[in-house]
Structure formats: structure tokens, C-alpha cells
Design a protein around this motif. Structure first.
Motif, PDB file in Angstrom:
ATOM      1  N   SER A 138      -7.353  -4.713   6.990  1.00 38.28           N
ATOM      2  CA  SER A 138      -7.506  -3.540   7.844  1.00 38.28           C
ATOM      3  C   SER A 138      -6.622  -2.397   7.353  1.00 38.28           C
ATOM      4  CB  SER A 138      -7.132  -3.887   9.277  1.00 38.28           C
ATOM      5  OG  SER A 138      -5.741  -4.179   9.362  1.00 38.28           O
ATOM      6  N   GLN A 139      -6.913  -1.199   7.865  1.00 34.91           N
ATOM      7  CA  GLN A 139      -6.089  -0.050   7.499  1.00 34.91           C
ATOM      8  C   GLN A 139      -4.635  -0.233   7.922  1.00 34.91           C
ATOM      9  OE1 GLN A 139      -6.123   3.936   9.519  1.00 34.91           O
ATOM     10  NE2 GLN A 139      -7.182   4.530   7.623  1.00 34.91           N
ATOM     11  N   PRO A 140      -4.347  -0.694   9.136  1.00 32.71           N
ATOM     12  CA  PRO A 140      -2.930  -0.896   9.506  1.00 32.71           C
ATOM     13  C   PRO A 140      -2.223  -1.912   8.602  1.00 32.71           C
ATOM     14  CG  PRO A 140      -4.286  -0.828  11.471  1.00 32.71           C
ATOM     15  CD  PRO A 140      -5.227  -0.872  10.308  1.00 32.71           C
ATOM     16  N   GLU A 141      -2.937  -2.971   8.205  1.00 34.24           N
ATOM     17  CA  GLU A 141      -2.313  -3.973   7.338  1.00 34.24           C
ATOM     18  C   GLU A 141      -2.061  -3.397   5.950  1.00 34.24           C
ATOM     19  OE1 GLU A 141      -2.796  -8.684   6.114  1.00 34.24           O
ATOM     20  OE2 GLU A 141      -4.523  -7.594   6.930  1.00 34.24           O
ATOM     21  N   TRP A 142      -3.014  -2.614   5.430  1.00 35.49           N
ATOM     22  CA  TRP A 142      -2.831  -1.935   4.141  1.00 35.49           C
ATOM     23  C   TRP A 142      -1.586  -1.072   4.173  1.00 35.49           C
ATOM     24  CZ3 TRP A 142      -5.574  -1.355  -0.596  1.00 35.49           C
ATOM     25  CH2 TRP A 142      -5.239  -0.224  -1.346  1.00 35.49           C
ATOM     26  N   VAL A 143      -1.467  -0.237   5.199  1.00 32.39           N
ATOM     27  CA  VAL A 143      -0.323   0.668   5.319  1.00 32.39           C
ATOM     28  C   VAL A 143       0.977  -0.119   5.405  1.00 32.39           C
ATOM     29  CG1 VAL A 143       0.775   2.420   6.772  1.00 32.39           C
ATOM     30  CG2 VAL A 143      -1.708   2.510   6.353  1.00 32.39           C
ATOM     31  N   ALA A 144       0.978  -1.182   6.208  1.00 35.01           N
ATOM     32  CA  ALA A 144       2.212  -1.960   6.390  1.00 35.01           C
ATOM     33  C   ALA A 144       2.633  -2.644   5.106  1.00 35.01           C
ATOM     34  CB  ALA A 144       2.006  -2.990   7.503  1.00 35.01           C
ATOM     35  N   ARG A 145       1.689  -3.236   4.382  1.00 30.39           N
ATOM     36  CA  ARG A 145       2.038  -4.007   3.188  1.00 30.39           C
ATOM     37  C   ARG A 145       2.569  -3.107   2.080  1.00 30.39           C
ATOM     38  NH1 ARG A 145       0.413  -9.264   3.647  1.00 30.39           N
ATOM     39  NH2 ARG A 145       0.657  -9.681   1.423  1.00 30.39           N
ATOM     40  N   ILE A 146       2.176  -1.846   2.069  1.00 23.96           N
ATOM     41  CA  ILE A 146       2.652  -0.921   1.042  1.00 23.96           C
ATOM     42  C   ILE A 146       3.940  -0.224   1.487  1.00 23.96           C
ATOM     43  CG2 ILE A 146       2.106   1.194  -0.232  1.00 23.96           C
ATOM     44  CD1 ILE A 146      -0.819   0.285  -0.243  1.00 23.96           C
ATOM     45  N   SER A 147       3.947   0.281   2.703  1.00 26.34           N
ATOM     46  CA  SER A 147       5.061   1.131   3.145  1.00 26.34           C
ATOM     47  C   SER A 147       6.377   0.369   3.298  1.00 26.34           C
ATOM     48  CB  SER A 147       4.709   1.795   4.477  1.00 26.34           C
ATOM     49  OG  SER A 147       4.497   0.832   5.490  1.00 26.34           O
ATOM     50  N   GLU A 148       6.309  -0.959   3.452  1.00 26.48           N
ATOM     51  CA  GLU A 148       7.536  -1.727   3.638  1.00 26.48           C
ATOM     52  C   GLU A 148       8.205  -2.107   2.319  1.00 26.48           C
ATOM     53  OE1 GLU A 148       5.379  -6.134   3.985  1.00 26.48           O
ATOM     54  OE2 GLU A 148       6.122  -5.111   5.779  1.00 26.48           O
ATOM     55  N   ARG A 149       7.642  -1.636   1.215  1.00 29.57           N
ATOM     56  CA  ARG A 149       8.184  -1.982  -0.105  1.00 29.57           C
ATOM     57  C   ARG A 149       8.612  -0.728  -0.847  1.00 29.57           C
ATOM     58  NH1 ARG A 149       4.287  -5.859   1.215  1.00 29.57           N
ATOM     59  NH2 ARG A 149       4.792  -7.992   0.549  1.00 29.57           N
ATOM     60  N   SER A 150       9.654  -0.865  -1.666  1.00 30.81           N
ATOM     61  CA  SER A 150      10.211   0.284  -2.385  1.00 30.81           C
ATOM     62  C   SER A 150       9.777   0.328  -3.850  1.00 30.81           C
ATOM     63  CB  SER A 150      11.740   0.262  -2.306  1.00 30.81           C
ATOM     64  OG  SER A 150      12.250  -0.933  -2.899  1.00 30.81           O
ATOM     65  N   ARG A 151       8.933  -0.591  -4.278  1.00 33.09           N
ATOM     66  CA  ARG A 151       8.514  -0.660  -5.678  1.00 33.09           C
ATOM     67  C   ARG A 151       7.649   0.540  -6.046  1.00 33.09           C
ATOM     68  NH1 ARG A 151       5.669  -6.363  -5.981  1.00 33.09           N
ATOM     69  NH2 ARG A 151       5.321  -5.735  -8.143  1.00 33.09           N
ATOM     70  N   MET A 152       7.503   0.770  -7.353  1.00 35.76           N
ATOM     71  CA  MET A 152       6.586   1.790  -7.818  1.00 35.76           C
ATOM     72  C   MET A 152       5.159   1.415  -7.426  1.00 35.76           C
ATOM     73  SD  MET A 152       7.969   2.884 -11.621  1.00 35.76           S
ATOM     74  CE  MET A 152       7.695   1.246 -12.325  1.00 35.76           C
ATOM     75  N   MET A 153       4.337   2.409  -7.173  1.00 35.48           N
ATOM     76  CA  MET A 153       3.003   2.164  -6.643  1.00 35.48           C
ATOM     77  C   MET A 153       2.119   1.336  -7.572  1.00 35.48           C
ATOM     78  SD  MET A 153       2.338   3.020  -3.568  1.00 35.48           S
ATOM     79  CE  MET A 153       0.552   3.105  -3.581  1.00 35.48           C
ATOM     80  N   LYS A 154       2.137   1.628  -8.861  1.00 37.51           N
ATOM     81  CA  LYS A 154       1.197   0.900  -9.714  1.00 37.51           C
ATOM     82  C   LYS A 154       1.513  -0.596  -9.765  1.00 37.51           C
ATOM     83  CE  LYS A 154      -1.319   0.462 -13.938  1.00 37.51           C
ATOM     84  NZ  LYS A 154      -2.034   1.147 -15.022  1.00 37.51           N
ATOM     85  N   PRO A 155       2.719  -1.019 -10.137  1.00 37.47           N
ATOM     86  CA  PRO A 155       2.961  -2.469 -10.158  1.00 37.47           C
ATOM     87  C   PRO A 155       2.801  -3.123  -8.789  1.00 37.47           C
ATOM     88  CG  PRO A 155       4.994  -1.252 -10.545  1.00 37.47           C
ATOM     89  CD  PRO A 155       3.879  -0.263 -10.631  1.00 37.47           C
ATOM     90  N   LEU A 156       3.053  -2.373  -7.722  1.00 36.47           N
ATOM     91  CA  LEU A 156       2.864  -2.938  -6.388  1.00 36.47           C
ATOM     92  C   LEU A 156       1.381  -3.245  -6.145  1.00 36.47           C
ATOM     93  CD1 LEU A 156       3.961  -3.651  -3.574  1.00 36.47           C
ATOM     94  CD2 LEU A 156       3.555  -1.270  -2.931  1.00 36.47           C
ATOM     95  N   LEU A 157       0.505  -2.310  -6.480  1.00 45.82           N
ATOM     96  CA  LEU A 157      -0.934  -2.511  -6.268  1.00 45.82           C
ATOM     97  C   LEU A 157      -1.511  -3.567  -7.204  1.00 45.82           C
ATOM     98  CD1 LEU A 157      -2.087   1.179  -5.740  1.00 45.82           C
ATOM     99  CD2 LEU A 157      -1.877  -0.608  -3.995  1.00 45.82           C
ATOM    100  N   LEU A 158      -0.868  -3.778  -8.342  1.00 44.00           N
ATOM    101  CA  LEU A 158      -1.321  -4.815  -9.270  1.00 44.00           C
ATOM    102  C   LEU A 158      -0.871  -6.209  -8.849  1.00 44.00           C
ATOM    103  CD1 LEU A 158      -0.661  -3.131 -12.754  1.00 44.00           C
ATOM    104  CD2 LEU A 158      -2.889  -3.613 -11.727  1.00 44.00           C
ATOM    105  N   ASP A 159       0.081  -6.298  -7.948  1.00 49.07           N
ATOM    106  CA  ASP A 159       0.634  -7.582  -7.520  1.00 49.07           C
ATOM    107  C   ASP A 159      -0.373  -8.282  -6.611  1.00 49.07           C
ATOM    108  OD1 ASP A 159       2.061  -9.713  -6.476  1.00 49.07           O
ATOM    109  OD2 ASP A 159       3.910  -8.560  -6.197  1.00 49.07           O
ATOM    110  N   GLN A 160      -0.959  -9.375  -7.097  1.00 53.20           N
ATOM    111  CA  GLN A 160      -2.011 -10.063  -6.343  1.00 53.20           C
ATOM    112  C   GLN A 160      -1.473 -10.745  -5.084  1.00 53.20           C
ATOM    113  OE1 GLN A 160      -5.423  -9.696  -7.552  1.00 53.20           O
ATOM    114  NE2 GLN A 160      -4.103  -8.153  -8.497  1.00 53.20           N
ATOM    115  N   ALA A 161      -0.167 -10.957  -4.997  1.00 51.45           N
ATOM    116  CA  ALA A 161       0.417 -11.531  -3.795  1.00 51.45           C
ATOM    117  C   ALA A 161       0.536 -10.499  -2.677  1.00 51.45           C
ATOM    118  CB  ALA A 161       1.791 -12.128  -4.098  1.00 51.45           C
TER     119      ALA A 161
END
Length: 270
Positions: A138-161
Motif C-alpha cells: 500500500s501507499q502508507p507502507e511504501w512511505v513508511a518503509r522508505i522514510s524510516e531509513r537514512s540510506r541513499m535512495m538507489k541502493p535502498l530501492l534495490l534492496d529486495q528485503a
């Protein structure tokens, strides 16, 4: 490597062609590709095919015998169908004979792909460490899983976990559509912007699926047909070509040891 759209295309094709079919026997030409759980009591035919599903870059083929094949194509894996009189294609490592007499064959020049033959008793679960699927969360889960991390966007989105299904192609395309620099810290992006990115991701992946996926080097569907979405890429592998939004030349950089394509104007680092 086939990413979410390409794996979805193959899963749909296999689901159509295997509907109601049973696998009577299999042949292994390279033992490292087909993996059995020695404690699962496997063997014999795979009875009536029930459904094909996908999670991230993995496909799951389920049979009424409560056994399943879990497949990761990795770099160059591909399925094709052949009759008994048709020679094997080069680099074919596993074959499954259907009750129609036809064979479902798996080829993989680089032999990185894997097929797990599992049952309810199997201790192996190749999907265990994956995050939610990029097209299902869902959109809220997408936002939460990204916003709670400080990593760079590309490696974060590539992380299958974190989020399953995105690879180099569609991460670059998504970041461009979202006007986000791949090195920007994830927790610095406003929630509203991440919500827009969720919508852009769904639109991008569905568009790629409708266009047969991206065939950069080797991807073909089960009929051997190339995808078409590579002709609609906005940045990926377009170094030196003008950005379709602003006309600035696309630039190739390296982010987290991965070749990355951006528009320096549309994706300014903030």
C-alpha cells in the motif's frame, strides 16, 4: 537481470500454457540448477497445475499435488516449450515433460538461475527474506518503509528485503520520473513526495508489463519474443542523449557500485 515486469510476463505466460496440465517426468542436464529439499519426500509427477504467482523477481508454480516450483531467472534464465522432435536449445539445463507430450525447458547461458522443487514439508523457503512486492504494498507502507531509513535512495530501492521486485532498470526510471537524485537520503524526502513516487512506481511497472518488458541483453518471453519497453526508457542506458523532459544530456554515474543514469537537471541532488 529480469525484473518485476519481465518475471510477471513469464509467470502469466506459463500460467496460461500450463493450465490443467501435469508434469510427468523431468530431466536434469546440469544438477546445480534444480534444487531439491532432501527431507521433503519429493519425487514422481507434479500433478495438475493450479496457478502461477509472482513475488518480486521470483515466480511460484503451484500444483494440486501440493508441490511447487519456485523460480528465480537471475541474469539469463528463460523458459521455452518444445515438442519431442525439436532439438534442445543450447544451455538447456532442466526439462519437464507435460502430459501433452510437450516439454517445458529451462535454458540459462550463465547458469545463475535456480529452480527449487518444494513441498509443504520443505524446510527451504527462497521467499523468506523478501520484503513486500512492489506492486502489492500500500501507499502508507511504501512511505513508511522508505522514510524510516537514512540510506541513499538507489541502493535502498534495490534492496529486495525492503521492497521486492525493482532492479537497476526500473529504479533508474522511477527515480527520474520522481525527479529524485539516486544519492539522496531516503529520510530527507517528504512523505507527500514519497506518496507520489508510489503512484509513479505502479504506473511505470504496469506500463512496462503492457509493453512486454525490457529486453536489454537477453530477455525473451516463453515464445522467444523480445520485450518492447526498452524503447520507452527515459534515462536507462541513454547516456549522452537528451532528456525527454528538459533536453539536458543524460549522464551516467556510479552509485553503490551500480551504473546509474540520471538527468542532472531534473534530478538535482539536494
Amino acid at each position: 537481470m529480469p525484473e518485476l515486469p519481465e518475471v510477471e510476463i513469464v509467470t502469466r505466460a506459463l500460467s496460461r500454457k500450463l493450465k490443467g496440465r501435469s508434469i510427468l517426468e523431468h530431466r536434469v542436464h546440469h544438477p546445480g540448477v534444480l534444487l531439491h529439499d532432501p527431507h521433503a519426500g519429493l519425487g514422481g509427477p507434479l500433478r495438475r497445475f493450479e496457478r502461477g504467482e509472482r513475488h518480486g523477481k521470483y515466480m511460484v508454480l503451484e500444483f494440486s499435488s501440493e508441490q511447487r516450483l519456485v523460480v528465480h531467472l537471475r541474469m539469463t534464465g528463460a523458459f521455452y516449450f518444445r515438442d519431442s522432435d525439436t532439438p534442445l536449445q543450447p544451455h538447456t539445463h532442466v526439462e519437464f515433460q507435460l502430459d501433452t507430450g510437450e516439454w517445458l525447458a529451462y535454458r540459462d547461458p550463465r547458469r545463475f538461475g535456480r529452480i527449487w522443487w518444494l513441498s509443504p514439508n520443505s524446510s527451504t523457503n527462497p521467499l523468506a527474506d523478501l520484503g513486500p512486492d512492489a506492486l502489492r504494498l500500500s501507499q502508507p507502507e511504501w512511505v513508511a518503509r522508505i522514510s524510516e531509513r537514512s540510506r541513499m535512495m538507489k541502493p535502498l530501492l534495490l534492496d529486495q528485503a525492503v521492497i521486492a521486485g525493482l532492479g537497476n532498470i526500473y529504479v533508474d526510471e522511477l527515480l527520474h520520473r520522481s525527479r529524485i537524485h539516486p544519492q539522496r537520503a531516503a529520510d530527507s524526502i517528504p512523505a507527500a513526495r514519497l506518496g507520489e513516487m508510489w503512484s509513479a512506481c505502479r504506473e511505470l511497472l504496469r506500463l512496462a508489463i503492457r509493453n512486454g518488458g525490457s529486453s536489454i541483453r537477453s530477455f525473451v518471453d516463453t515464445d522467444g519474443i523480445l520485450g518492447n519497453y526498452q524503447n520507452f526508457h527515459l534515462v536507462y542506458a541513454r547516456e549522452g542523449e537528451p532528456c525527454t523532459t528538459c533536453g539536458t544530456l543524460i549522464k551516467r554515474i556510479v552509485v553503490a557500485q551500480r551504473g546509474t543514469w540520471i538527468c542532472p537537471r531534473c534530478q538535482r541532488r539536494r
